[in-house]
Motif scaffolding. Structure first.
Motif, PDB file in Angstrom:
ATOM      1  N   SER A  21       0.841  -1.203   0.000  1.00  0.00           N
ATOM      2  CA  SER A  21       0.000   0.000   0.000  1.00  0.00           C
ATOM      3  C   SER A  21       0.876   1.253   0.000  1.00  0.00           C
ATOM      4  O   SER A  21       0.538   2.249  -0.641  1.00  0.00           O
ATOM      5  N   ALA A  22       2.008   1.216   0.697  1.00  0.00           N
ATOM      6  CA  ALA A  22       2.924   2.362   0.678  1.00  0.00           C
ATOM      7  C   ALA A  22       3.474   2.587  -0.732  1.00  0.00           C
ATOM      8  O   ALA A  22       3.559   3.736  -1.205  1.00  0.00           O
ATOM      9  N   TYR A  23       3.849   1.512  -1.405  1.00  0.00           N
ATOM     10  CA  TYR A  23       4.310   1.636  -2.800  1.00  0.00           C
ATOM     11  C   TYR A  23       3.202   2.184  -3.694  1.00  0.00           C
ATOM     12  O   TYR A  23       3.432   3.058  -4.536  1.00  0.00           O
ATOM     13  N   GLY A  24       1.998   1.674  -3.524  1.00  0.00           N
ATOM     14  CA  GLY A  24       0.878   2.126  -4.351  1.00  0.00           C
ATOM     15  C   GLY A  24       0.565   3.598  -4.146  1.00  0.00           C
ATOM     16  O   GLY A  24       0.385   4.343  -5.110  1.00  0.00           O
ATOM     17  N   ILE A  25       0.500   4.026  -2.891  1.00  0.00           N
ATOM     18  CA  ILE A  25       0.221   5.434  -2.604  1.00  0.00           C
ATOM     19  C   ILE A  25       1.326   6.318  -3.168  1.00  0.00           C
ATOM     20  O   ILE A  25       1.051   7.381  -3.741  1.00  0.00           O
TER      21      ILE A  25
END
Length: 58
Positions: A21-25
């Motif tokens: 999720s950190a990569y996606g955001i």
């Protein structure tokens, strides 16, 4: 870090949800930092073209 399988890589030792999720955001924010200024520039140029056409009408 070595992973036994692709599923283990995605799970990231029970931290996969946080990591991915950190990569996606981050990717979404980087994309917005590219797209939003381009859209603002296009909108500004269109407004200026409209203003010039209005001023140059007889």
């Amino acid at each position: 870090m070595n992973f036994d399988s692709f599923a283990a890589f995605l799970a990231m030792g029970q931290h996969g949800l946080y990591v991915w999720s950190a990569y996606g955001i981050s990717l979404v924010l980087l994309g917005l930092n590219v797209v939003l200024p381009l859209l603002a520039r296009r909108r500004y140029l269109q407004e200026q073209a409209r203003r010039l056409r209005r001023e140059n009408q007889p």
